[in-house]
Design a protein around this motif. Sequence first.
Motif, PDB file in Angstrom:
ATOM      1  N   PHE A 216       0.806  -1.223   0.000  1.00  0.00           N
ATOM      2  CA  PHE A 216       0.000   0.000   0.000  1.00  0.00           C
ATOM      3  C   PHE A 216       0.841   1.276   0.000  1.00  0.00           C
ATOM      4  CE2 PHE A 216      -3.310  -2.875   0.479  1.00  0.00           C
ATOM      5  CZ  PHE A 216      -3.119  -3.674   1.603  1.00  0.00           C
ATOM      6  N   THR A 217       2.057   1.168  -0.507  1.00  0.00           N
ATOM      7  CA  THR A 217       2.870   2.375  -0.662  1.00  0.00           C
ATOM      8  C   THR A 217       2.307   3.278  -1.752  1.00  0.00           C
ATOM      9  OG1 THR A 217       4.322   1.182  -2.183  1.00  0.00           O
ATOM     10  CG2 THR A 217       4.962   1.229   0.143  1.00  0.00           C
ATOM     11  N   THR A 218       1.336   2.782  -2.492  1.00  0.00           N
ATOM     12  CA  THR A 218       0.672   3.578  -3.535  1.00  0.00           C
ATOM     13  C   THR A 218      -0.337   4.559  -2.941  1.00  0.00           C
ATOM     14  OG1 THR A 218      -0.795   1.670  -3.762  1.00  0.00           O
ATOM     15  CG2 THR A 218       0.933   1.924  -5.403  1.00  0.00           C
ATOM     16  N   HIS A 219      -0.666   4.388  -1.669  1.00  0.00           N
ATOM     17  CA  HIS A 219      -1.621   5.307  -1.040  1.00  0.00           C
ATOM     18  C   HIS A 219      -1.040   6.720  -1.009  1.00  0.00           C
ATOM     19  CE1 HIS A 219      -4.585   6.971   1.714  1.00  0.00           C
ATOM     20  NE2 HIS A 219      -3.603   7.352   2.515  1.00  0.00           N
ATOM     21  N   ASN A 220      -1.817   7.682  -1.498  1.00  0.00           N
ATOM     22  CA  ASN A 220      -1.371   9.075  -1.571  1.00  0.00           C
ATOM     23  C   ASN A 220      -2.409   9.959  -0.886  1.00  0.00           C
ATOM     24  OD1 ASN A 220      -0.569  11.643  -2.219  1.00  0.00           O
ATOM     25  ND2 ASN A 220      -0.549  11.341  -4.437  1.00  0.00           N
TER      26      ASN A 220
END
Length: 511
Positions: free
Chosen positions: A90-94
Motif C-alpha cells: 500500500f505504498t501507492t496510497h497518496n
Amino acid sequence: MQTTINKIDLRNLYLDDFRALRASMVRAYKNYEDFWEEDEIEKLLTIFPEGQLVILADDVVVGAALSIVVNLEDFKTNHTYNEITANSSFTTHNPDGSVLYGIEIFIHPDFRGMRLGRRLYDARKELCETLNLKSIVFAGRIPNYGKVSKECTPKEYIEKVRMRELHDPVLSFQLSNDFHVKRVMKGYLEGDLGSQEYAVLMEWNNIYYEESPKLINARKSVVRLGLIQWQMRPLKDIDALFDQAEFFIDAVSGYESDFALFPELFIAPLMAPYNHLSEGDAIRELAKFTEDIRARFQEFAISYNINIITGSMPFMDEEGKLFNIGYLCKRDGTSEMYTKIHITPNEVSHWGMTGGNKIQTFDTDCGKIGIVICYDVEFPELSRLMADKGMQILFVPFLTDTQNGYTRVRHCAQARAIENECYVAIAGCVGNLPRVNNMDIQYAQAAVFTPSDFTFPTNGVKAEATPNTEMTLIVDVDMDALKELHEFGSVKILKDRRTDLYEIVEKNQNK
C-alpha cells in the motif's frame, strides 16, 4: 431474511476485528486462498484508517469495504491489482490523491440479500464527499463472464448485463449503485478464472466536489420523508398485508427516503374474519398480529435501509388492557414503541381502548423526532413538551372517516409546525373497507407542514398528496433551515415564551 438480526452497525475497522473479518472473508470467497493477513490490515489502518469500513450484525463483522487514495494518472491504463496495491504494501496510497480506490468489498453469504453491501457503498460515497475527492474508482470482477466467454466479448457481456439480458452478481450490483464503466482491463487479478482475468474499471463521480467537507455519519442536513397514503382494501391474510406494505417501502426507499410513514390502524382489513364478533372482541383478535407485524417491519427497515414508522395497531398488555400503539423500526435493527395518549370517544365506546402515559422523543440517524397518533395532535401541550426535548420532525399517523375529522387533524398539525418551529408529516388511510365494523369509510390527504417564515413556503405547506387517492408522497426537509429559524427567524416562538408567567410541565410518569 435468512438470519435474525437484533442490531446493525456500520463503522470503521479496528485491528481487533481481524479474526472476525478473516472468518467472514473465508465464507465469502469459495475456492480462494489468498486472504488478508493481519499485518496487511494493520498497514491499512496505519496509513488510512478512515477508509476501512465494516458492517456488523449483532457485534460480529459480516462485511467490509477497504480502500486507499490514489491519483489514477499515476498508473497505467491497464493496471493490475498488485500494481494498485503495491503487492499489498500500500505504498501507492497518496493522502493528496484525488480518487478513492476500492481494493476490497464483501458480505458474508449468510447475510446477503439484506442490502448490507449497498450500505457499504453508500458509506464509501459519503467518505468520498467528506474527503472532497473527485470520484470512487475500483476494478470489479465479472465472475459470470467465463460461462459465456465463447459467445461474446467482454464489451458485449457488459452491455448485455447493463440491458439486463444477463445477470452478473458483481457487475449488476455495481451498475445499480450508480457506478459507470470506464474501461475493460485484461489480466487484472491473476487466477480469476470466472472472469477470465478481466475486470471492469468502474467509477462514481462526486458531484459535490469542491464543496465543504462533511463528517462521516454526521446527521443529514436534508432528510427525505416517504409518506404512504394507504388504500383500505380486503386482504386475504397477513402475507397480503406484508406484500402491499413491502411494495410501498421498496418504492420510497428506491428514492432514498430516510423515513417511511404508515397511517393509523392501516392493518384493520385483517379484522374482516372476526366481523361476526363484537367490535371490542374483533379488535382484540387483531392485536394478536401486532408482534408479527413489528418483527416483519423491522426486517424491512434493515433490508431497505430505511427508518419505518409503522402507523398504529392494537396492543394488549398482560393485564388485558387494550392500547393503540406503533413502532419506530430503525434501519440499525433496533425498534421503539410509542402509544396513543389521547383516546377518542369512539375508541373508548366501540373498542374499550386505554390511553398511554409516556411522552417521549426518539433519537434517529436523522435527528430527534416525535410521533403522535391522530387525536394526540389536537392537544398542543404534548408536542410542545417534545419540542422542549429537541424534536425536529413530528410524525402523525392518523385515521379519519370524514372530511371534518381530517380538517381537525390537518389544521392542528399545521399549528404544531408553526408553534414548535418543526416539520410535521401526516399520513392517513383512504377509501372504503366493507365487512369491517366501525371502519367503513376513510378520508385523508397526506402532507408535510413547515414553520411560517421566509425560508419556508408562504402557506406553510411543503407538499401534499391528492385527497383520497392511494399514493406516496416523497418530501425533502432541510434541518439546517430549522437551526437558522431558531436563531434568525422573523419571530422566535420557542425563545419568546413568557416562562415567567406560564410553563408546561411533564408530570412524573411513574406515579
